[in-house]
Design an enzyme around this catalytic site. Structure first.
Site, short mmCIF file in Angstrom:
data_model
loop_
_atom_site.label_atom_id
_atom_site.label_comp_id
_atom_site.label_asym_id
_atom_site.label_seq_id
_atom_site.Cartn_x
_atom_site.Cartn_y
_atom_site.Cartn_z
N GLY A 8 0.58 -4.96 0.85
CA GLY A 8 -0.59 -4.94 -0.04
C GLY A 8 -0.31 -5.61 -1.38
O GLY A 8 -1.23 -6.13 -2.02
N ALA A 13 0.88 -1.17 0.00
CA ALA A 13 0.00 0.00 0.00
C ALA A 13 0.91 1.22 0.00
O ALA A 13 2.07 1.14 0.44
CB ALA A 13 -0.86 -0.02 1.25
N GLU A 44 -0.76 -9.17 -0.82
CA GLU A 44 -2.21 -9.40 -0.64
C GLU A 44 -2.92 -9.41 -1.99
O GLU A 44 -3.87 -10.15 -2.20
CB GLU A 44 -2.79 -8.31 0.28
CG GLU A 44 -2.32 -8.50 1.72
CD GLU A 44 -2.61 -7.30 2.61
OE1 GLU A 44 -2.18 -6.18 2.25
OE2 GLU A 44 -3.24 -7.47 3.65
N GLU A 70 4.48 -4.87 7.28
CA GLU A 70 3.61 -3.89 7.94
C GLU A 70 3.93 -3.67 9.41
O GLU A 70 3.89 -2.53 9.89
CB GLU A 70 2.13 -4.32 7.82
CG GLU A 70 1.53 -4.07 6.46
CD GLU A 70 1.65 -5.28 5.54
OE1 GLU A 70 2.54 -6.13 5.77
OE2 GLU A 70 0.84 -5.39 4.61
#
Ligand code: DAK
Length: 673
Positions: free
Chosen positions: A524, A479, A527, A547
């Site tokens: 992300g 992200a 993911e 993270e």
């Protein structure tokens, strides 16, 4: 007594106009000779086994040679005199020394980077067995052409030639050779070893295969390539050089003094150095000659300002003294914006480069905070149009507002700058996460572009499979941390919902999705891969969840999908330790289906997509759904679901076709009905 003799030879033969390479093995044993002929294909030689010859050991050439060596290519650096080579190597050592101080390279790596560059003053020796020649000598058309003609004689037909010119025509240079299709531009940006931008320029006769190879090689060099047409200034200098010129024009027409103009530029473009400071650092002659070259190719609007000409002739740097006049800053900014916006729209209209690549050129190559198109969106499209109109009015008819901008202003909408691309190859959609300047990090715009594409693919009945990969060296680096850190807890929650929803739509897409993980897939990014049906990883891929090191934990489904795939214990270990796995380890724990050589990744993904495309599409769709839903149920419920699902498959026209084809020993022809 038996006696064996083994002889190997690597020979190149011309077949059907192409040079093919063969390995000949001659083997003598028990009074018999055996000859084995094995074909190899030069195209299959892995990038990092390729040799790159750089001609010209000046600042740019030395930087390119260093970058190539650092990326694992064998490198020859050629110049006409030993003293030039020596200077080039000293420059490389200096850059590497800085790299060691910053902890970017080790002493040992630095040593091997230098040792891997073979310096020579003999063109023949430097060009021997090379795969790519990059010319980086001074900007003189005739001298460059003479060099390329000589190289054309020395090099095998398969060798690609590229020029690092910033101002000469690639089409014209290519004419000096008999390989115009294998000739292109590779325009590096200062400092070439570090600046990630490279412009790949296609001349009139450059083949698409050569363009693809130059793009691939640029990526293998760790660069972010942008594609530009062979037009004066290509993409970046087309707006950057007029930006310098506009600074001089403002000085000439007394809009402001040098410190005010520099301050206005720094504020407007979010940069550390204004145009005058920059010209003093890089040299006024370069600014003048570049502007003159644009003038010749593009007309009066691009004429060097008289003030720039005078300064160039004086051979002096700009005097940076004086007070900043705050009241003039607004006008200065509007003038800069007007020129940059107008020229950027003009070059996009002429299809010299895409809007997205033009912006990339500014942010990566020039380190501007935003590119021209993103800046237009920020100031407002009508406001941008007015600024360009002002430039057109004061240009004495030498500049016309591009229709592209006029139409955009009339639409009252901002530019739609895509961060995700999709192309269709037969029945397969290839999605490319295309924000290489930020390693394809997922921000709100990326997620919403991806969502639009997923919707489009869902509806497209011709598409049977999807491949998703990343542009540049990364798959997706997570992200977007920079965007996330600005968010309030409420906004962060919305962002999480958005990311989760988009990845769920991808997971639920009515066709199989193959992730082709070409580089880092972190947070992300991992993911995103987890929401796909099949994960292929390049040997260069690195996967993990960093993270917790940022004080958060996975929020786009990582805590849920990862344990379902690799088991609770492994998932916990990965998320708690933030360990980054290499591709082999990811394969070992079942996080990826298999590992593939980097240059075979998309080929392998296409192979799987093609196999899937040959099967019955409704059966695939139902099977995908049964597996996904079944994994969330207990076995009995799952089996009950399977009964319903397979019954539905059984009632399709395709199931009749499939079974009937089997009994008649022919290939089935599925209609998706
Ligand atoms: N976000 C934003 N920018 C990124 C980025 C990221 N995740 N990763 C890289 N970039 C940018 C860099 O800032 C740099 O930009 P400039 O400085 O040139 O402007 C550019 O991409 C190139 O990166 P590097 O210069 O760092 O490239 P290197 O090859 O040296 O290093 C790297 C590559 C991947 C090792 C390094 O870039 C890196 O460590 N990147 C961060 C990786 C990371 O930590 N990823 C996990 C992100 S967190 C939630 C919602 C979602 C999530 C969690 C919660 N809620 C809202 C609560 C998910 C979280 C994540 O994914």
């Amino acid at each position: 007594m038996s006696f064996a003799y083994l002889y190997f030879a690597l020979v190149g033969l011309k077949l059907e106009g192409k040079t093919k390479t063969f390995i000949i093995i001659l083997y003598y044993s028990q009074s018999k000779f055996t000859v084995i002929l094995c074909g190899t294909d030069m195209g299959e030689i892995r990038m990092n086994k390729m040799k790159i010859t750089v001609i010209g050991a000046g600042t740019m050439g030395a930087g390119i040679a260093q970058r190539a060596s650092q990326s694992g290519f064998a490198v020859s650096l050629v110049d006409v005199k030993d003293e030039f080579l020596k200077k080039g190597f000293e420059g490389i050592e200096k850059t590497l020394k800085k790299g060691i101080e910053l902890g970017k390279v080790t002493e040992e790596q630095s040593k091997s980077i230098i040792e891997n560059i073979k310096g020579t003053t003999e063109l023949k020796e430097g060009a021997a067995d090379t795969n790519l020649v990059i010319e980086a000598i001074f900007e003189d058309m005739e001298v460059k052409k003479k060099l390329f003609t000589e190289l054309d004689e020395l090099c095998d037909d398969s060798v690609i030639f590229a020029s690092n010119t910033s101002s000469l025509s690639i089409t014209e240079l290519a004419k000096a050779t008999k390989r115009e299709d294998k000739f292109g531009g590779l325009h590096f940006f200062y400092p070439a070893a570090i600046n990630r931008l490279v412009e790949v320029i296609a001349g009139e006769k450059t083949s698409s295969d050569t363009v693809d190879k130059l793009m691939d090689i640029s990526q293998a060099l760790g660069k972010t390539p942008i594609l530009a047409k062979d037009a004066p200034g290509f993409a970046v200098n087309r707006f950057f050089v007029p930006w310098l010129n506009e600074a001089c024009r403002m000085l000439e027409d007394n809009t402001a003094n040098i410190p005010t103009i520099d301050k206005g530029a720094k504020d407007a473009f979010g940069i550390g150095m204004g145009p005058f400071e920059l010209m003093n650092a890089t040299g006024i002659p370069i600014a003048y000659h570049s502007q003159e070259s644009l003038h010749k190719g593009l007309g009066e609007f691009y004429k060097p300002s008289e003030r720039l000409k005078v300064q160039f002739e004086l051979n002096e740097t700009w005097d940076m003294t004086g007070e900043i006049n705050d009241s003039a800053l607004g006008t200065v900014k509007r003038r800069f914006y007007g020129v940059v916006f107008g020229v950027a729209c003009q070059l996009a209209q002429e299809k010299v480069a895409s809007k997205e690549d033009t912006d990339r050129g500014a942010t990566i190559g020039l380190r501007w905070a935003q590119g021209p198109f993103a800046l237009m969106n920020e100031v407002g499209i009508q406001e941008a149009y007015d600024m360009v109109n002002n430039i057109a009015e004061i240009s004495n008819g030498t500049f016309k507002v591009p229709d592209l901008l006029k139409e955009q202003a009339e639409s009252k909408k901002p530019w739609d700058l895509k961060t995700v691309r999709v192309t269709k190859e037969n029945k397969t959609a290839i999605i490319t996460m295309d924000r290489p300047e930020a390693l394809n990090a997922l921000n709100s715009k990326v997620l919403s572009d991806l969502r639009d594409i997923i919707k489009q693919i869902q509806k497209d009945e011709e598409i049977t499979t999807v491949i998703i990969t990343g542009s540049g060296k990364a798959f997706v680096a997570g992200a977007d941390i920079k965007e996330m850190m600005e968010k309030s807890p409420i906004e962060a929650r919305e962002f999480t919902y958005l990311g989760q929803a988009v990845l769920k739509e991808l997971e639920d897409l009515n066709k199989p999705v193959i992730a082709a993980v070409n580089g880092v897939a972190l947070g992300g990014g991992c993911e995103l891969a987890l929401a796909c049906d099949i994960i292929l990883a390049s040997e260069k891929a690195r996967l993990g969840f960093p993270e917790v090191g940022l004080g958060i934990h996975p929020g786009f489904g990582g805590t849920q999908r990862l344990p379902r795939l690799v088991g609770r214990a492994k998932a916990k270990e990965l998320i708690f330790t933030a360990d980054i796995l290499d591709a082999k380890e990811a394969e070992r724990i079942g996080l990826v289906n298999r590992v593939v050589a980097p240059d075979k990744l998309l080929e392998e993904a296409r192979g799987i997509a093609n196999k899937i495309s040959r099967q019955a599409p409704i059966a695939i769709r139902l099977a995908k759904s049964a597996i996904n839903k079944g994994c969330e149920m207990d076995l009995d419920t799952g089996l009950a679901y399977e009964v319903e699902s397979v019954s539905m498959a059984f009632s399709t026209k395709d199931s009749k076709e499939g079974m009937s084809a089997f009994t008649k020993r022919r290939k089935p022809e599925f209609e998706g009905k």
